[in-house]
Scaffold this active site. Structure first.
Site, PDB file in Angstrom:
ATOM      1  CG  ASP A 278      -5.267  -3.460  -8.957  1.00  0.00           C
ATOM      2  OD1 ASP A 278      -5.167  -2.360  -8.372  1.00  0.00           O
ATOM      3  OD2 ASP A 278      -4.297  -4.211  -9.122  1.00  0.00           O
TER       4      ASP A 278
HETATM    5  C1  BGC Z   1      -2.172  -2.086  -7.401  1.00  0.00           C
HETATM    6  C2  BGC Z   1      -2.893  -2.563  -6.179  1.00  0.00           C
HETATM    7  C3  BGC Z   1      -3.076  -1.410  -5.229  1.00  0.00           C
HETATM    8  C4  BGC Z   1      -3.822  -0.300  -5.945  1.00  0.00           C
HETATM    9  C5  BGC Z   1      -4.068   0.919  -5.086  1.00  0.00           C
HETATM   10  C6  BGC Z   1      -2.817  -0.856  -8.024  1.00  0.00           C
HETATM   11  O1  BGC Z   1      -2.023  -0.330  -9.004  1.00  0.00           O
HETATM   12  O2  BGC Z   1      -2.096  -3.115  -8.348  1.00  0.00           O
HETATM   13  O3  BGC Z   1      -2.197  -3.609  -5.555  1.00  0.00           O
HETATM   14  O4  BGC Z   1      -3.730  -1.833  -4.073  1.00  0.00           O
HETATM   15  O5  BGC Z   1      -3.066   0.115  -7.057  1.00  0.00           O
HETATM   16  O6  BGC Z   1      -2.893   1.605  -4.870  1.00  0.00           O
END
Ligand code: BGC
Length: 748
Positions: A278
């Site tokens: 993530d």
């Molecule tokens: C989220 C993800 C997301 C990523 C990119 C993170 O903060 O938890 O689900 O895909 O950001 O935006």
């Protein structure tokens, strides 16, 4: 009376047919890679050989560069060898607007507005596998058109607490439902040569403290509740990418977790794709190198996502990794495994010469969005057939509530979308009910949806209330369109809700409205359960989710009766928060104490808890009303005794006994009386959604492998089948059974 046979033909077969029909041009290459590599697949062998060839030509530096971000949403290729960059985008409800190279601001492009599909809770509520494929297929086409190689979705974290700010991005509380629904979505996306990236692996079941909370959960609950949907995504969906989660599990961060990634994901499940962090969820170079992380994305290097400094070369999987490789602390083979996976992902996506060009904002995608939205809406109460409202009737309709006009594609965190079209509930109603005199008042107000903080409302609450009561008192009927929204501490990433109640004074407003008009129907726009102290007093309740571009039209479809509601709740609505299992066990269970959290309820999540402990929910899992009625009869199994390798077939007749066409979801739950181990009273094991015209009857079947009755035995860390008598509850909600069948299962 017409009879149609609906048998247990595997959905995979139907999906293959759909792929064949939609994308014949690139079926060959896609089919090759949507299957697991097999030794007799020449094409696969050729690709694997090319990967080895490329690997041999790459320098250490080039290989390391491929393992981490070069911008917010891309990783570098190797221009010297013609290897392209990889481009990613959120996910999971549409392709997110373009973000700046190096900060979270929107890039301001004018060609990145897209179709917003309904939130995944709504998709799950359709219980319709074909629609899930259509959703994935359309979304994949939009991602492809926008030149994305990886779509950051779907999300399949289990709905454990109604406070979780991201429940709307997931597929509900039941591991079987989520496992079924996730597979077609993935196949649909990937049919376009765009990778789905299932997230957030694993146990990211709350937003509060997500960056550090250390989850303690039993092996049994892990395997029976929290992992099945990920497993299905890998083993049945053949997903090409998996995103790690921010939180810890048993003391180790999940994005580089030896047990979760090396042992389970890449070991037991033989995942051959790429594990992506993530954004900012890596915390340690050695662990990232050795415990299965392949690509590090994010912003900063400190395990957080808040810094604006471009420090891509300082990522854990950048220079620090290079140093470890050079010093021999980490063997080069570890790096090669990552690069092999990345190149495989590229062959499936950016280096796939056969993939189509995609499409965006076309009518077909809007139609899919509208169908998912209307099929997912769940009618919870319909006193005196309050709904549908007759569009041919002249009436005064007071539409009250901020959510009648508020954009729900904006806000919510990373799933935010720049929708080309978003039809509001009010607009949808105005168009479908031209004869009605529609009065509108906001009634209450909240602040704008900004990330990470709550902005106060800019309106005077009492004036809004007075205005609402004034129109309610002169209307024939009131439609209250409220719920949550995509602001911080509502349905939004990065924070949880603070309680189960409707926010912004809506409960009080509703009781004031009920003082002046009893003809009130409530439309809840949310991705979460809310308490409803007014539930007995209103005439109708519709759970309408975040329904995307076509939200207003879909709502009007349901409220006018053009579409007969057939959605079923993918999670339980408890009466009060403490009746939810996670909250029953107090602070240690949610949100945790001193950053450590015990999932004290174990496997008793959602309806498993309510049914076993006999706690009547406000609305149960699997529940949803229709404007017609169904009779299910002749319910039987194909045998009385089964072996461990057998499949039980439950057959039945279903008749639409009302006067409107409609669809019913017949559900089969399994329970084991006198089990030697603690088990939920019932667990969903199969369902079938059937469309029937008025008066029509169909024969149908639901097939369930006996192996799915196994429980995870912690004594030897494996699945075990208990022999003996099992009950099959056939019904249309977790607490509503038409008929109970008993079968016997022999020794394993
Ligand atoms: C989220 C993800 C997301 C990523 C990119 C993170 O903060 O938890 O689900 O895909 O950001 O935006």
């Amino acid at each position: 009376m017409k009879r149609i046979e609906r048998t247990c033909r595997p959905p995979a077969f139907r999906m293959l047919l759909a792929v064949l029909m939609v994308c014949p041009l690139f079926l060959n290459s896609q089919q090759a890679y949507s299957q697991k590599p097999t030794s007799n697949s020449t094409q696969m062998k050729e690709i694997e050989a090319s990967i080895e060839d490329i690997l041999g030509q790459l320098t250490l530096e080039e290989k390391v560069a491929m393992c981490h971000a070069q911008s917010k949403f891309s990783t570098p290729g190797v221009p010297r060898l013609g290897i392209p960059e990889l481009w990613m985008s959120d996910g999971p409800h549409g392709v997110r607007g373009e973000i700046n190279w190096d900060n979270w601001g929107y890039a301001g492009w004018t060609n990145d507005s897209i179709t917003a599909f309904p939130a995944l809770t709504c998709l799950a509520a359709t219980f319709n596998l074909d629609l899930s494929f259509a959703y994935g297929q359309s979304l994949g086409e939009e991602a492809r058109y926008r030149k994305k190689d990886v779509l950051l979705g779907p999300g399949v974290n289990i709905y454990r607490t109604p406070l979780n700010g991201r429940n709307f991005e997931y597929m509900g509380e039941d591991p079987f439902l989520a496992s079924e629904m996730v597979v077609p979505y993935i196949k649909g996306v990937q049919a376009n040569g765009v990778a789905a990236c299932v997230k957030h692996f694993a146990l990211n079941n709350q937003e509060k403290w997500r960056n550090y909370v250390d989850v303690q959960v039993s092996d049994r609950a892990l395997h029976e509740i929290y992992l099945p949907a990920f497993k299905a995504a890998v083993e049945k969906g053949n997903v090409w990418a998996v995103m790690g989660s921010y939180n810890k599990f048993r003391g180790q961060y999940c994005s580089h977790h030896e047990f979760l990634i090396n042992t389970i994901l890449k070991g037991d499940w033989a995942f051959d794709g790429v594990v992506i962090t993530d954004w900012g969820s890596a915390h340690d170079t050695r662990e990232a190198a050795l415990y299965g992380l392949d690509i590090e994305m994010g912003t900063g290097t400190d395990g957080l996502t808040s810094t604006l400094i471009n420090a891509y070369d300082n990522y854990y999987l950048a220079n620090p990794f290079l140093e470890m490789l050079k010093s021999g602390e980490v063997p080069e083979e570890v790096l090669d495994d990552k690069v092999r996976r990345i190149l495989r992902l590229m062959y499936r996506t950016s280096m796939n010469p056969d993939r189509g060009m995609g499409k965006m904002n076309n009518q077909e995608h809007l139609d899919v969005a509208r169908k998912v939205a209307s099929e997912g809406m769940v009618l919870l109460k319909n006193q005196g057939q309050f709904f549908p409202l007759d569009p041919d009737k002249e009436m005064t309709l007071a539409v009250i509530g901020e959510n009648a006009t508020r954009s729900m594609t904006q806000g919510g965190g990373s799933s935010e979308l720049k929708a080309k079209i978003e039809v509001s509930p009010l607009d949808g109603l105005r168009q479908r009910f031209p004869k009605a005199n529609i009065l509108h008042a906001m009634g209450y107000a909240s602040g704008p949806s900004v990330y990470g903080r709550v902005e106060p409302a800019r309106y005077d609450a009492d004036s809004l209330r007075q205005e609402a009561l004034a129109i309610a008192s002169k209307a024939d009927k009131v439609l209250f369109i409220g719920g949550l929204n995509k602001s911080h501490r509502q349905d939004c990433e990065g924070g949880d809700r603070e309680n189960l109640r409707l926010p912004f004074g809506q409960d009080n407003l509703l009781s004031d409205i009920l003082e002046v008009n009893k003809e009130v129907g409530v439309v809840l726009i949310s991705g979460n359960a809310v308490s409803m102290p007014w539930a007995d007093d209103v005439q109708g309740i519709l759970q309408a989710w975040y329904a995307g571009s076509m939200a207003g039209y879909a709502l009007a479809d349901i409220l006018s009766g053009d579409v007969n509601p057939s959605g079923k709740l993918p999670f339980t609505f408890p009466e009060t928060l403490v009746e939810n299992a996670a909250h029953h066990f107090g602070e240690a269970s949610y949100p945790g104490i001193k950053k450590v959290q015990q999932y004290a309820e174990g496997i008793f999540v959602g309806y498993r808890w309510h049914e076993t402990k006999k706690i009547k929910p406000l609305f149960p899992f699997g529940f949803g009303l229709s404007y017609t009625s169904f009779k299910v009869s002749e319910i039987k199994t194909n045998a009385k005794r089964y072996g461990s390798q057998d499949t039980v077939t439950v057959s039945f007749e279903i008749e639409n006994t009302g006067s409107r066409a409609g669809a019913e979801v017949v559900q089969v739950y399994m329970g084991k009386p006198d089990s030697k181990i603690e088990r939920p009273t019932r667990e969903l094991k199969g369902f079938q959604k059937l469309d029937l015209k008025p008066g029509e009857s169909q024969s149908a079947e639901i097939c369930t492998p006996i192996s799915s009755f196994r429980y995870f035995n912690e004594d030897f860390s494996g699945w075990q089948l208990e022999p003996g008598v099992y009950r099959l509850y056939v019904g249309n909600a977790s607490d509503h059974t038409y008929h109970t069948l008993e079968i016997e299962v022999g020794q394993d």
